[in-house]
Design an enzyme around this catalytic site. Structure first.
Site, short mmCIF file in Angstrom:
data_model
loop_
_atom_site.label_atom_id
_atom_site.label_comp_id
_atom_site.label_asym_id
_atom_site.label_seq_id
_atom_site.Cartn_x
_atom_site.Cartn_y
_atom_site.Cartn_z
N THR A 115 0.82 -1.21 0.00
CA THR A 115 0.00 0.00 0.00
C THR A 115 0.86 1.27 0.00
O THR A 115 2.00 1.25 0.48
CB THR A 115 -0.90 0.00 1.25
OG1 THR A 115 -1.46 1.29 1.43
CG2 THR A 115 -0.12 -0.34 2.51
N GLU A 138 0.29 3.58 1.93
CA GLU A 138 0.24 4.11 3.30
C GLU A 138 1.57 3.94 4.03
O GLU A 138 1.80 4.60 5.03
CB GLU A 138 -0.92 3.47 4.07
CG GLU A 138 -2.24 3.69 3.35
CD GLU A 138 -3.50 3.39 4.16
OE1 GLU A 138 -3.45 3.41 5.39
OE2 GLU A 138 -4.53 3.14 3.51
N TYR A 151 -1.81 -0.47 10.96
CA TYR A 151 -1.94 -1.13 9.65
C TYR A 151 -0.74 -0.83 8.77
O TYR A 151 -0.06 -1.73 8.27
CB TYR A 151 -3.24 -0.69 8.95
CG TYR A 151 -3.28 -1.02 7.47
CD1 TYR A 151 -3.27 -2.34 7.03
CD2 TYR A 151 -3.30 0.00 6.50
CE1 TYR A 151 -3.28 -2.64 5.67
CE2 TYR A 151 -3.32 -0.30 5.15
CZ TYR A 151 -3.31 -1.62 4.73
OH TYR A 151 -3.31 -1.92 3.39
P1 NAD Z 1 -9.54 -7.29 2.13
O1 NAD Z 1 -9.53 -7.02 3.60
O2 NAD Z 1 -10.75 -7.01 1.34
O3 NAD Z 1 -9.17 -8.83 1.87
C1 NAD Z 1 -8.16 -9.49 2.57
C2 NAD Z 1 -8.33 -10.99 2.30
O4 NAD Z 1 -7.28 -11.67 3.00
C3 NAD Z 1 -9.64 -11.56 2.80
O5 NAD Z 1 -10.20 -12.42 1.83
C4 NAD Z 1 -9.25 -12.35 4.05
O6 NAD Z 1 -10.09 -13.46 4.31
C5 NAD Z 1 -7.83 -12.78 3.69
N1 NAD Z 1 -7.01 -13.04 4.89
C6 NAD Z 1 -6.88 -12.24 5.99
N2 NAD Z 1 -6.06 -12.83 6.88
C7 NAD Z 1 -5.67 -14.01 6.32
C8 NAD Z 1 -4.79 -15.04 6.75
N3 NAD Z 1 -4.18 -14.99 7.95
N4 NAD Z 1 -4.58 -16.10 5.93
C9 NAD Z 1 -5.19 -16.16 4.72
N5 NAD Z 1 -6.04 -15.22 4.26
C10 NAD Z 1 -6.26 -14.15 5.07
O7 NAD Z 1 -8.28 -6.51 1.57
P2 NAD Z 1 -8.08 -5.77 0.17
O8 NAD Z 1 -8.60 -4.39 0.28
O9 NAD Z 1 -8.53 -6.65 -0.91
O10 NAD Z 1 -6.49 -5.68 0.13
C11 NAD Z 1 -5.71 -6.74 -0.42
C12 NAD Z 1 -4.24 -6.37 -0.32
O11 NAD Z 1 -4.01 -5.15 -1.03
C13 NAD Z 1 -3.76 -6.13 1.10
O12 NAD Z 1 -2.47 -6.67 1.22
C14 NAD Z 1 -3.73 -4.62 1.24
O13 NAD Z 1 -2.77 -4.21 2.16
C15 NAD Z 1 -3.39 -4.19 -0.18
N6 NAD Z 1 -3.90 -2.87 -0.60
C16 NAD Z 1 -5.21 -2.53 -0.43
C17 NAD Z 1 -5.65 -1.29 -0.89
C18 NAD Z 1 -7.11 -0.89 -0.77
O14 NAD Z 1 -7.47 0.24 -1.15
N7 NAD Z 1 -8.00 -1.74 -0.32
C19 NAD Z 1 -4.77 -0.40 -1.50
C20 NAD Z 1 -3.43 -0.79 -1.65
C21 NAD Z 1 -3.01 -2.03 -1.20
P1 TYD Z 2 -10.71 4.06 4.28
O1 TYD Z 2 -11.68 3.67 3.23
O2 TYD Z 2 -10.80 3.41 5.63
O3 TYD Z 2 -9.25 3.86 3.65
P2 TYD Z 2 -7.79 4.35 4.24
O4 TYD Z 2 -7.95 4.73 5.66
O5 TYD Z 2 -7.00 3.11 4.08
O6 TYD Z 2 -7.37 5.48 3.37
O7 TYD Z 2 -10.82 5.63 4.49
C1 TYD Z 2 -10.64 6.54 3.43
C2 TYD Z 2 -10.69 7.94 4.01
O8 TYD Z 2 -12.02 8.20 4.50
C3 TYD Z 2 -9.78 8.14 5.21
O9 TYD Z 2 -9.29 9.47 5.18
C4 TYD Z 2 -10.69 7.95 6.41
C5 TYD Z 2 -12.02 8.47 5.90
N1 TYD Z 2 -13.24 7.83 6.44
C6 TYD Z 2 -14.31 8.62 6.88
O10 TYD Z 2 -14.25 9.86 6.85
N2 TYD Z 2 -15.43 7.99 7.32
C7 TYD Z 2 -15.53 6.63 7.38
O11 TYD Z 2 -16.58 6.11 7.82
C8 TYD Z 2 -14.43 5.83 6.91
C9 TYD Z 2 -14.49 4.34 6.94
C10 TYD Z 2 -13.31 6.49 6.45
#
Ligand code: NAD
Ligand code: TYD
Length: 356
Positions: free
Chosen positions: A137, A139, A162
């Site tokens: 990420t 972040e 995180y």
């Molecule tokens: P998510 O929380 O939707 O999905 C995570 C998945 O991992 C779930 O299916 C969960 O069951 C599985 N999981 C959790 N713990 C586990 C374990 N111990 N063993 C096996 N499986 C396990 O997450 P996401 O938003 O799809 O993110 C996926 C990846 O991408 C993560 O590594 C996250 O850090 C990264 N990422 C996410 C974002 C975003 O905007 N969501 C952005 C950049 C990077």
């Molecule tokens: P989020 O979707 O949790 O992603 P991240 O914290 O990984 O960027 O949040 C996106 C932005 O929105 C973040 O600045 C926190 C804010 N936020 C709210 O204002 N209200 C909410 O209910 C949530 C979940 C997030």
């Protein structure tokens, strides 16, 4: 010739399910094994359309279970790992940091150990044809002021449990390359949005609440900025980097699409008014400013020029279009929403959002 066999971890989650779908459909000659623990965030309903494909297999398991991981590597003899499994929600990491250390750090090192062992990685002969792709990420880079963007060379400065756990896992992945010759690649992506996004994150949570006439919680003054990317564009970037990325390198992925939270929510309210046939301004009445998140990063923005120039990837969709598409998906998939919000989620949600 042996078919490419790839293990995708976290494939039942939001981004993972899009990556699994893309690889299963695009590469019928590959074998895609999806390993997922099915935590509250993982849902096999995310993969209904491909679950019967002959090149796909699902395994339920925990990436922290070293014995299980060893056995799986032995059985399938993977060519590649695409590692997405993680605890991914910042607010949950504030309530329960240890879960993030376990999955994101220990889980990642458990997978690294198995890949190193089975691929016989060494500094003298980095194995060819194998790749450990770690999905991370933006972040990890911390928080930006009003100007500038995160580059691949930006120093790590994580603030939440995180992002600290993801930063730690990135460091371990690089250490296994530098110390043991493990062929690795890392990508750091900005905030994703799209279908199958668990409704605790900002966009799906707001869609769900607006639909149900519930308050839409905006943290602090809503001044924080995020760079939003359509999830299918992220999956395409992962495909390109997996196949053409340079071993040992890092690639930043982003939407070049910065939005202040409050502006994004106002746009979303406008789209929801249109889609639900509500009077103009009706949904915006639900906006509720709540207590700010502790350690809330002000701004994220990604410079993805390396990926764009070297690997010819770029985002495909304008945000307004992607947002409408996403809203349409959530409105057409009520059952999915009901299903995923029926577990521990509601209890967690009730504890989290204390309206000021
Ligand atoms: P998510 O929380 O939707 O999905 C995570 C998945 O991992 C779930 O299916 C969960 O069951 C599985 N999981 C959790 N713990 C586990 C374990 N111990 N063993 C096996 N499986 C396990 O997450 P996401 O938003 O799809 O993110 C996926 C990846 O991408 C993560 O590594 C996250 O850090 C990264 N990422 C996410 C974002 C975003 O905007 N969501 C952005 C950049 C990077
Ligand atoms: P989020 O979707 O949790 O992603 P991240 O914290 O990984 O960027 O949040 C996106 C932005 O929105 C973040 O600045 C926190 C804010 N936020 C709210 O204002 N209200 C909410 O209910 C949530 C979940 C997030």
């Amino acid at each position: 010739m042996k078919l490419k066999t790839i293990i995708i971890t976290g494939g039942a989650g939001f981004i993972g399910s899009h990556v699994v779908r893309l690889f299963v459909n695009k590469y019928p000659d590959y074998k895609i094994v999806n390993l997922d623990k099915l935590t509250y965030a993982g849902n096999l309903a995310n993969l209904k359309d491909i679950e019967k494909k002959s090149n796909y297999e699902f395994l339920k398991g925990d990436i922290c279970d070293a014995e299980l991981i060893q056995n799986i590597f032995e059985k399938y003899n993977f060519d590649g790992v695409i590692h997405l499994a993680a605890e991914s929600h910042v607010d949950r990491s504030i309530s329960n940091p240890m879960e993030f250390v376990k999955t994101n750090v220990i889980g990642t090192v458990t997978l690294l150990n198995a890949a190193k062992h089975f691929w016989k990685a060494s500094l003298d002969s980095i194995p060819k044809g194998n790749l450990f792709y770690h999905v991370s990420t933006d972040e990890v880079y911390g928080s930006l002021g009003k100007k500038g963007k995160f580059k691949e060379t930006t120093s790590y400065d994580p603030h939440s449990p995180y992002s600290s756990s993801k930063a730690s896992s990135d460091h371990f992945v690089r250490a296994y390359h530098d110390t043991f010759g493990l062929p690795v690649v890392i990508s750091n992506c900005s905030n994703n949005y799209g279908s199958f996004h668990f409704p605790e994150k900002l966009i799906p949570l707001a869609i769900n609440n607006i639909k149900n006439n519930k308050p839409v919680p905006v943290y602090g003054k809503g001044a924080n900025v995020r760079d939003w990317l359509f999830v299918e564009d992220h999956a395409r970037a992962i495909d390109v980097i997996y196949h053409k990325g340079k071993v040992g390198d890092t690639y930043n992925i982003g939407g070049n699409n910065e939005w202040k939270n409050i502006d994004l929510i106002k746009l979303l309210c406008k789209v929801m008014d249109e889609k639900l046939g509500r009077k103009k301004g009706e949904s915006a009445k639900l906006i509720t400013f709540v207590k700010d998140r502790a350690g809330h990063d002000l701004r994220y923005a990604i410079d993805s020029s390396k990926l764009q120039k070297k690997l010819k990837w770029r985002p495909s969709l304008k945000f307004e279009k992607g947002l409408k598409k996403t809203v349409d998906w959530y409105l057409a998939n009520e059952e999915w929403l009901k299903d995923v919000t029926s577990g521990d989620y509601q209890k967690y949600y009730d504890q989290q959002y204390v309206i000021r």
